[in-house]
Design a protein around this motif. Structure first.
Motif, short mmCIF file in Angstrom:
data_model
loop_
_atom_site.label_atom_id
_atom_site.label_comp_id
_atom_site.label_asym_id
_atom_site.label_seq_id
_atom_site.Cartn_x
_atom_site.Cartn_y
_atom_site.Cartn_z
N GLU A 1 0.83 -1.21 0.00
CA GLU A 1 0.00 0.00 0.00
C GLU A 1 0.87 1.25 0.00
O GLU A 1 1.96 1.27 0.57
N ARG A 2 0.36 2.28 -0.64
CA ARG A 2 1.07 3.56 -0.71
C ARG A 2 0.12 4.69 -0.34
O ARG A 2 -1.09 4.56 -0.51
N ASP A 3 0.71 5.80 0.11
CA ASP A 3 -0.14 6.95 0.43
C ASP A 3 -0.77 7.52 -0.82
O ASP A 3 -1.90 7.97 -0.83
N TRP B 1 5.43 2.08 -12.57
CA TRP B 1 6.38 1.20 -11.89
C TRP B 1 6.03 1.14 -10.42
O TRP B 1 5.83 2.17 -9.79
N TRP B 2 5.96 -0.06 -9.91
CA TRP B 2 5.81 -0.25 -8.47
C TRP B 2 7.06 -0.98 -7.98
O TRP B 2 7.36 -2.08 -8.45
N SER C 1 10.88 1.75 -0.18
CA SER C 1 10.60 2.31 1.14
C SER C 1 9.26 3.05 1.18
O SER C 1 8.73 3.31 2.25
N ASP C 2 8.72 3.39 -0.02
CA ASP C 2 7.46 4.13 -0.01
C ASP C 2 6.24 3.21 -0.01
O ASP C 2 5.12 3.67 -0.14
N VAL C 3 6.44 1.89 0.06
CA VAL C 3 5.28 1.01 0.20
C VAL C 3 5.28 0.34 1.57
O VAL C 3 6.33 0.01 2.13
#
Ligand SMILES: Cc1cc2nc3c(=O)[nH]c(=O)nc-3n(C[C@H](O)[C@H](O)[C@H](O)COP(=O)(O)OP(=O)(O)OC[C@H]3O[C@@H](n4cnc5c(N)ncnc54)[C@H](O)[C@@H]3O)c2cc1C
Lengths: 393, 349
Positions: free
Chosen positions: B156-158, B174-175, B180-182
């Motif tokens: 999940e991401r903000d 791109w995921w 670090s952002d997920v």
């Protein structure tokens, strides 16, 4: 949507066993060898045995010569005969013509032929195509002249398949050469005893025939439908033949596109069996990526041939059979060229045969091009592809 | 040879027909080509998405126990075909597949609630593995389900990552699933996780197949209309068989492809262990058919077909643009072969 298994009740399961026993007994290796050699599309003993059980007209009532089978049982019968490679072309043409006889024949004519059709000793072939007309069916030139209570037939037919097995031809004639093309035609159920039959051999091994009608005299009772309205009479069986390519049979079972896709199904089964058997080097061809990838593609195409329906079913099943046959023969290599019975042949020669046989399926019963025209006009509503009305100057 | 006696009924029930008609009407009204264009290049139309939520397009595919309407794949393919027919700029296929997956595991409950409330769009990362990958719907989704190692993971991401420009103007991004952002949560592990992931991949392929059939049908209609109207050499071009027969080939692929998709769908829904090759088969066939259909349409439309003014090119772009995220379609034939012939044996290994 429903693709669930049809659970057979005990009685139906017994019927299936009975059909399988029948197939084993009558569709012997000798019958298949003879069919492979002669391409008759017919075996007399098998056909009469079917008739004895009412299985030529399986859904007809018993008192009318049928077996009173339900749609499911009739489908089981058809599928088992197909799976056992029963020669069936002449049975097919006979039952295709029968509805036209029932619809247009006089009581006298029906009494003469219908019980024999059910028993098996009377059979019909299709006399449409001529040396100068095929796709353009209505351009037939074979003449029929009235002479009192009789008709005199003069002309030549081409590709009358199964004539050698039949007593009558469902014959397209021209009775009025002055009328418009479709308006001067008359249909007959013409006895073949005075016609001359000459064999034609095909690339696929089937036998078909030229049939010469040289002043053949027949009584008026053999006429089907009104004089000069033969086109209307012909359309029933013609449309039914076109629909024969429809791979969705009455009881909604998937089936491989009738006679068109079936050669691809058998060839693919043979190729998969070949590929799963280790070769001299101990390797299975199926583990070779080049073989594996192509077989997967062919399995997809054969599936499409099986599930396509209507005019698309006719085209796809035929073209898949041609494409798949041509590549499978490559895949098995030089042995692919060896026919049934030869030393070193692959899987009974099914692949070798399929490559030749498939080609004809794009032609008979109305060519794939003619069927594309049918879809373009009737399904897509495109304007008719216009033939030139004047000869080019 | 033993024959499997099965029914071969490709028809829709009355309810299914009504559902299909409802979505046909909805997309016809809400998603004309102008809407598709105005959503380019991002491939997402927020307002359309909201209205689609009003139709319960995602919720309908979620089981009743999870707060949805309990529709099966048989119904969802009807919606997907209409989505494809209008090349609607909404990631409904990804969202519904991901929502069904969330509903299958207790740990997915919170996110599923957020999805059904409309605050999160979920998607699925189609390739097993933990690294960076292009994710369909990934530029509008805040939750992506992925298989990392043996774990089925919810990432999940903000806020969604930036879209990357692409030929299909699809909302892909791109995921970095290990980034670090997920924030990652494990939904299921081991066999269960792998099976769920595989099932989701199969569902995505089925629904995408249906969308591709819809695309093919739409461009066929464009081509047929033009073949009737356009005159050359004194006759409508539809009288030339080079034109009409290529359209006929497309029509055959559409009808037969739709039957194949329905058959694959039925098995996946009712007997998922049987005839598993049908799903890669349907997917491969449908993408091939869509490429052919869009190619034919662009060609039949003549020079205009090749311009960006033509609607045919909207479809042409998406025939590849909606599928390639799953990888080279030819690989599907490999999956098909494994199902039909068993895994390949490596000699000497
Ligand atoms: C093995 C076999 C069995 C047969 N059995 C029978 C039978 O039992 N009874 C019977 O009456 N006939 C039978 N036929 C004949 C068959 O129906 C014809 O061969 C077929 O309809 C094509 O006709 P033709 O041979 O005259 O070819 P033509 O009609 O001359 O066609 C030649 C080529 O031109 C194409 N063509 C023709 N018209 C068009 C068009 N409008 N648009 C695009 N392309 C076109 C055709 O597709 C074909 O490729 C049989 C044929 C074969 C090979």
């Amino acid at each position: 949507m429903d693709f669930s298994i049809i659970e057979l009740d005990d009685e139906t399961a017994r019927f299936r066993d009975e059909v399988r026993e029948f197939c084993k007994r009558y569709i012997t290796a000798e019958v298949l060898d003879a069919e492979y050699r002669d391409g008759n599309g017919f075996d007399l003993e098998l056909h009469m045995a079917l008739g004895e059980r009412g299985w030529i007209l399986p859904t007809w009532a018993k008192e009318d010569g049928g077996a009173g089978l339900t749609g499911l049982k009739a489908s089981i019968l058809a599928l088992e005969l197909e799976a056992h490679h029963a020669p069936s072309i002449t049975k097919g043409t006979t039952t295709l013509v029968l509805p036209a006889v029932m619809r247009w024949g006089t009581d006298e004519l029906k009494a003469e032929v219908v019980p024999g059709v059910a028993r098996g000793d009377i059979r019909f072939c299709l006399g449409y195509t001529e040396p100068d007309s095929g796709s353009d069916v209505a351009a037939a030139r074979t003449r029929a002249f009235r002479d009192g209570d009789e008709w005199v037939i003069d002309g030549q037919k081409m590709f009358t398949t199964g004539a050698q097995n039949c007593q009558y031809s469902f014959l397209l004639t021209r009775t009025n050469p002055d009328a418009a093309k479709h308006k001067g035609l008359t249909m007959f159920l013409c006895p073949l005893d005075h016609a001359e039959i000459q064999a034609i051999r095909t690339l696929g091994g089937e036998r078909t025939n030229m049939v010469f009608y040289d002043g053949v005299r027949i009584p008026d009772r053999y006429r089907l439908g009104p004089v000069d309205q033969g086109w209307m009479v012909l359309l029933g069986p013609l449309n039914a033949e076109h629909a024969m390519a429809d791979s969705a049979p009455p009881v909604t079972l998937d089936s491989p596109g009738g006679m068109y896709g079936i050669s691809a199904v058998f060839a693919l089964e043979a190729a998969v069996a070949w590929a799963a058997t280790p070769g001299p080097d101990g390797r299975r061809p199926i583990d070779d990526p080049l073989v594996r990838h192509r077989l997967a593609r062919h399995a997809l195409d054969v599936e499409m041939a099986t599930i396509a329906t209507g005019p698309a079913g006719r085209i796809i099943s035929s073209e898949v059979a041609i494409r798949v046959g041509a590549d499978l023969i490559d895949m098995v290599g030089p042995r692919g060229l060896l026919p049934r019975g030869e030393k070193g042949t692959v899987e009974d020669g099914w692949i070798e045969h399929s490559h030749r046989f498939a080609q004809g399926t794009a032609t008979y019963g109305g060519t794939t091009d003619v069927f594309r025209n049918i879809i373009a006009e009737r399904v897509l509503g495109l304007p008719r592809s216009a033939p030139p009305t004047k000869s080019p100057s | 040879m033993d024959l499997d006696l099965r029914r071969a009924d490709y028809s829709l029930s009355d309810d299914q027909e009504a559902l299909q008609a409802a979505f046909e009407t909805f997309f016809e009204r809400e998603c004309p080509a102008t809407r598709v264009r105005s959503a380019e290049p991002f491939g997402f139309d927020e307002e359309l998405w909201q209205r689609l939520a009003g139709m319960r397009a995602v919720a309908m595919g979620v089981p009743e126990s999870g707060g949805g309407d309990g529709a099966g794949l048989e119904e969802l393919i009807l919606v997907a075909e209409e989505v494809g027919r209008r090349v609607a700029p909404v990631p409904v296929i990804e969202a519904v597949v991901a929502a069904r997956l969330l509903a299958a595991v207790p740990a997915g409950a919170d996110t599923l609630d957020a999805v059904l409330r409309g605050s999160v769009i979920p998607t699925i990362a189609l390739h097993a593995g933990g690294g960076d990958q292009l994710v369909p719907g990934g530029s509008v989704a805040r939750a992506a389900i992925a298989l990392v190692g043996d774990d089925l993971v919810l990432a999940e991401r903000d806020r969604p990552p930036e879209q990357v420009a692409n030929q299909g103007h699809a909302p892909i991004a791109w995921w970095d699933l290990g980034g670090s952002d997920v924030e990652r949560r494990t939904l299921a592990t081991g066999r269960e996780g792998r099976d769920l992931f595989e099932q989701a991949g199969r569902e995505w392929r089925i629904l995408t197949s249906a969308a591709l059939i819809g695309m093919s049908r739409a461009v066929l209609d464009l081509g047929v209309q033009h073949a009737r109207d356009r005159v050359a050499f004194g006759a409508p071009i539809g009288t030339f068989q080079a034109v009409s027969h290529s359209l006929v080939d497309v029509a055959m692929s559409v009808d037969t492809g739709r039957r194949l998709v329905r058959k694959a769908t039925w098995y996946q829904q009712h007997e998922p262990g049987v005839h598993r090759h049908l799903v890669p088969m349907a997917y491969f066939y449908a993408q091939e058919a869509a490429v052919e259909a869009t190619t034919v349409a662009v060609h039949v439309l003549g020079g205009v077909g090749f311009t960006v003014e033509s609607d045919a090119q909207l479809y042409f772009r998406r025939a590849k643009g909606w599928t390639l995220v799953a990888g080279d379609p030819q690989r599907e034939l490999g999956a098909l072969a494994d199902q039909l012939f068993g895994p390949a044996q490596v000699v000497g290994a």
